[in-house]
Scaffold this motif. Structure first.
Motif, PDB file in Angstrom:
ATOM      1  N   ARG A  19       3.216   5.651  -5.914  1.00  0.00           N
ATOM      2  CA  ARG A  19       3.841   4.216  -6.582  1.00  0.00           C
ATOM      3  C   ARG A  19       5.097   4.493  -6.837  1.00  0.00           C
ATOM      4  O   ARG A  19       5.054   5.655  -7.176  1.00  0.00           O
ATOM      5  N   THR A  20       5.671   3.904  -7.213  1.00  0.00           N
ATOM      6  CA  THR A  20       6.870   3.078  -7.249  1.00  0.00           C
ATOM      7  C   THR A  20       7.228   4.009  -8.893  1.00  0.00           C
ATOM      8  O   THR A  20       8.045   4.962  -9.058  1.00  0.00           O
ATOM      9  N   LEU A  21       6.720   4.346  -9.621  1.00  0.00           N
ATOM     10  CA  LEU A  21       6.760   4.787 -11.045  1.00  0.00           C
ATOM     11  C   LEU A  21       6.546   6.395 -10.253  1.00  0.00           C
ATOM     12  O   LEU A  21       7.695   7.156 -11.188  1.00  0.00           O
ATOM     13  N   ALA A  22       5.688   6.874  -9.665  1.00  0.00           N
ATOM     14  CA  ALA A  22       5.716   8.466  -9.726  1.00  0.00           C
ATOM     15  C   ALA A  22       7.380   8.983  -8.341  1.00  0.00           C
ATOM     16  O   ALA A  22       7.874   9.761  -8.883  1.00  0.00           O
ATOM     17  N   ARG A  23       7.940   7.281  -7.161  1.00  0.00           N
ATOM     18  CA  ARG A  23       9.345   8.337  -6.858  1.00  0.00           C
ATOM     19  C   ARG A  23      10.073   7.530  -8.226  1.00  0.00           C
ATOM     20  O   ARG A  23      11.162   8.838  -7.958  1.00  0.00           O
ATOM     21  N   GLN A  24       9.869   7.268  -9.155  1.00  0.00           N
ATOM     22  CA  GLN A  24      11.189   7.069 -10.092  1.00  0.00           C
ATOM     23  C   GLN A  24      10.964   8.100 -10.590  1.00  0.00           C
ATOM     24  O   GLN A  24      11.972   8.931 -11.070  1.00  0.00           O
ATOM     25  N   ARG A  25      10.224   8.579 -11.228  1.00  0.00           N
ATOM     26  CA  ARG A  25       9.479   9.351 -11.874  1.00  0.00           C
ATOM     27  C   ARG A  25      10.227  11.387 -11.635  1.00  0.00           C
ATOM     28  O   ARG A  25      11.282  12.187 -11.924  1.00  0.00           O
ATOM     29  N   ALA A  26      10.333  11.032 -10.081  1.00  0.00           N
ATOM     30  CA  ALA A  26      10.938  11.988  -9.386  1.00  0.00           C
ATOM     31  C   ALA A  26      12.374  12.191  -9.451  1.00  0.00           C
ATOM     32  O   ALA A  26      13.538  13.462  -9.973  1.00  0.00           O
ATOM     33  N   VAL A  27      12.679  11.135  -9.111  1.00  0.00           N
ATOM     34  CA  VAL A  27      14.244  10.684  -9.036  1.00  0.00           C
ATOM     35  C   VAL A  27      14.932  11.066 -10.357  1.00  0.00           C
ATOM     36  O   VAL A  27      15.967  12.058 -10.348  1.00  0.00           O
TER      37      VAL A  27
END
Length: 81
Positions: free
Chosen positions: A44-52
């Motif tokens: 999900r979007t939040l997990a993607r942002q956390r990865a970055v």
């Protein structure tokens, strides 16, 4: 401390995340990134942002004032273009 450039931010992200497409724009304090990575599949979007953010690490606290990002899987990116 000198302000980071969009090219530096791009290189930081590329060093820690395999990207099919990566663009970064900004003025030294505020940055805007478009990131396409197969790593984002099933996230999900939040997990993607956390990865970055994890890739950028302490730079988010020290060098980068603000980062706005759009994250896509390769399939999502292909459907947008």
């Amino acid at each position: 401390m000198t302000l980071p450039t969009p090219e530096q931010i791009k290189s930081y992200i590329a060093a820690g995340l395999t990207c099919e497409h990566l663009s970064v724009e900004g003025d030294g304090q505020h940055f805007y990134a478009t990131i396409v990575s197969s790593t984002f599949e099933g996230q999900r979007t939040l997990a993607r942002q956390r990865a970055v953010y994890a890739v950028l690490g302490e730079r988010m606290k020290e060098e980068i004032h603000a980062l706005s990002m759009k994250t896509y899987t390769p399939a999502e990116w292909a459907s947008k273009n």
